[in-house]
Scaffold this motif. Structure first.
Motif, PDB file in Angstrom:
ATOM      1  N   PRO A 249       0.833  -1.207   0.000  1.00 15.28           N
ATOM      2  CA  PRO A 249       0.000   0.000   0.000  1.00 15.28           C
ATOM      3  C   PRO A 249       0.866   1.256   0.000  1.00 15.28           C
ATOM      4  O   PRO A 249       2.065   1.196   0.257  1.00 15.28           O
ATOM      5  CB  PRO A 249      -0.778  -0.107   1.315  1.00 15.28           C
ATOM      6  N   THR A 250       0.240   2.385  -0.315  1.00 13.11           N
ATOM      7  CA  THR A 250       0.906   3.683  -0.202  1.00 13.11           C
ATOM      8  C   THR A 250       0.541   4.283   1.150  1.00 13.11           C
ATOM      9  O   THR A 250      -0.630   4.278   1.521  1.00 13.11           O
ATOM     10  CB  THR A 250       0.413   4.635  -1.320  1.00 13.11           C
ATOM     11  N   LEU A 251       1.557   4.802   1.879  1.00 11.83           N
ATOM     12  CA  LEU A 251       1.280   5.424   3.179  1.00 11.83           C
ATOM     13  C   LEU A 251       1.558   6.916   3.088  1.00 11.83           C
ATOM     14  O   LEU A 251       2.541   7.341   2.482  1.00 11.83           O
ATOM     15  CB  LEU A 251       2.170   4.798   4.256  1.00 11.83           C
ATOM     16  N   MET A 252       0.669   7.693   3.664  1.00 14.16           N
ATOM     17  CA  MET A 252       0.839   9.151   3.652  1.00 14.16           C
ATOM     18  C   MET A 252       0.616   9.705   5.047  1.00 14.16           C
ATOM     19  O   MET A 252      -0.254   9.221   5.777  1.00 14.16           O
ATOM     20  CB  MET A 252      -0.159   9.790   2.687  1.00 14.16           C
ATOM     21  N   ASN A 253       1.400  10.733   5.370  1.00 13.81           N
ATOM     22  CA  ASN A 253       1.227  11.358   6.681  1.00 13.81           C
ATOM     23  C   ASN A 253      -0.076  12.130   6.753  1.00 13.81           C
ATOM     24  O   ASN A 253      -0.542  12.675   5.752  1.00 13.81           O
ATOM     25  CB  ASN A 253       2.383  12.314   6.959  1.00 13.81           C
TER      26      ASN A 253
END
Ligand code: PRP
Ligand code: ZN
Length: 297
Positions: A249-253
């Motif tokens: 998955p892509t993780l974003m703050n």
């Protein structure tokens, strides 16, 4: 040298609409002839010829159309017929298309004397699929008379024309309506993209490859969902494990949130309510599931 392709699809019947929908979903825009039997591809050199389903394998066999969309049941019947007549089979399946699922079954009047295939020895079976039926009976050592009917096969037993039938079953409602019980399944079927083994130009082969890529892209987009959610940082692995068909998955703050991240992922398998409940239980919040429209590579 021809640079266009011809594809034969059903003019009316169970596969007609979905076959056209599929080609249009591949981004092809068509201009229709007045009788709607010929559709000219305006932005992709593919022309659609609309025919009776039984004729689709035949035009590919004759090399008149390079491609065709037809049920595996119809393709199998024509294949058996050609083989029986000692003619060569000049078409092959390129890709199963996942719609138009049905089966070819043998059925007999409910509560009657025919409950097994063997009980049909010496009896009469009506069908529009005489070649598949004959081959199936031979494989199962049953000797029965095969009567070919072009349509309304399901009423043959009540008319006294046959003891049993071999016909397409999709929802099963035709069998129920005519009080017929399924004895055996001869063949499972769905719509397929077929190609003629006729000689093709380099351009035509490239077009087939491009079309196939678009069809596969459309099919995987259909099955895929884009999922967005908020996940506690210490639960990312557990949450990812629940998402069906996700590698990374892509993780974003998240602004002003040290505990959680936004997690985005393409799920390559169906996402169901059960998955969402599990995600929530694992600590996910703000879960959104979006359809994927197109996908390539
Ligand atoms: C088939 C078959 C049955 C019906 C079964 O006919 O001959 O009549 O579909 O479907 P069901 O299980 O959903 O009731 P079709 O509509 O393909 O027409 P055709 O025989 O003219 O090809
Ligand atoms: Zn038909």
């Amino acid at each position: 040298m021809t640079k266009r392709l011809k594809i034969a699809i059903q003019s009316k019947g169970r596969l007609a609409e979905e076959s056209l929908d599929l080609l249009q979903a591949c981004g092809i825009k068509f201009r229709r002839s007045k009788d709607k039997l010929f559709w000219y591809g305006e932005n992709f050199p593919l022309d659609v010829i609309r025919l009776r389903d039984d004729d689709i394998p035949q035009v590919m066999n004759a090399g008149v159309c390079e491609l065709g969309i037809v049920g595996e049941n119809v393709a199998a019947e024509v294949r058996y017929e050609l083989e029986k007549l000692g003619k060569s089979v000049e078409f092959e399946l390129l890709e199963a298309l996942g719609f138009g699922r049905c089966r070819l079954s043998i059925a007999a009047p409910e509560g009657g004397v025919f409950e097994t295939l063997a009980s049909l020895n010496g009896k009469t079976i009506a069908t529009s699929y005489p070649y598949i039926l004959s081959a199936f009976l031979k494989d199962n050592d049953v000797q029965a008379n095969v009567v070919e009917l072009k349509g309304s096969v399901e009423i043959a037993p009540s008319l006294g024309v046959a003891d049993a039938i071999a016909d397409l079953v999709s929802t099963g409602s035709t069998l129920v309506a005519h009080r017929l019980a399924e004895l055996d399944v001869m063949l499972q079927s769905e719509a397929g993209l077929y190609q003629s083994m006729c000689e093709k130009t380099v351009e035509q082969q490239e077009l087939i490859d491009r079309l196939l890529l678009r069809i596969r892209g459309y099919q995987s987009a259909q099955a895929s969902k884009y999922v967005m959610l908020h996940a506690p940082k210490n639960k990312i692995d557990a949450i990812t494990a629940i998402l069906p068909g996700v590698e990374t998955p892509t993780l974003m703050n998240l602004e002003h949130d040290e505990e959680r991240v936004a997690l985005h992922a393409v799920c390559k398998e169906g996402v169901f309510w059960g998955h969402l409940e599990e995600l929530k239980e694992a600590g996910a919040s703000a879960i959104l599931v979006l359809p994927v429209e197109k996908m390539l590579g």
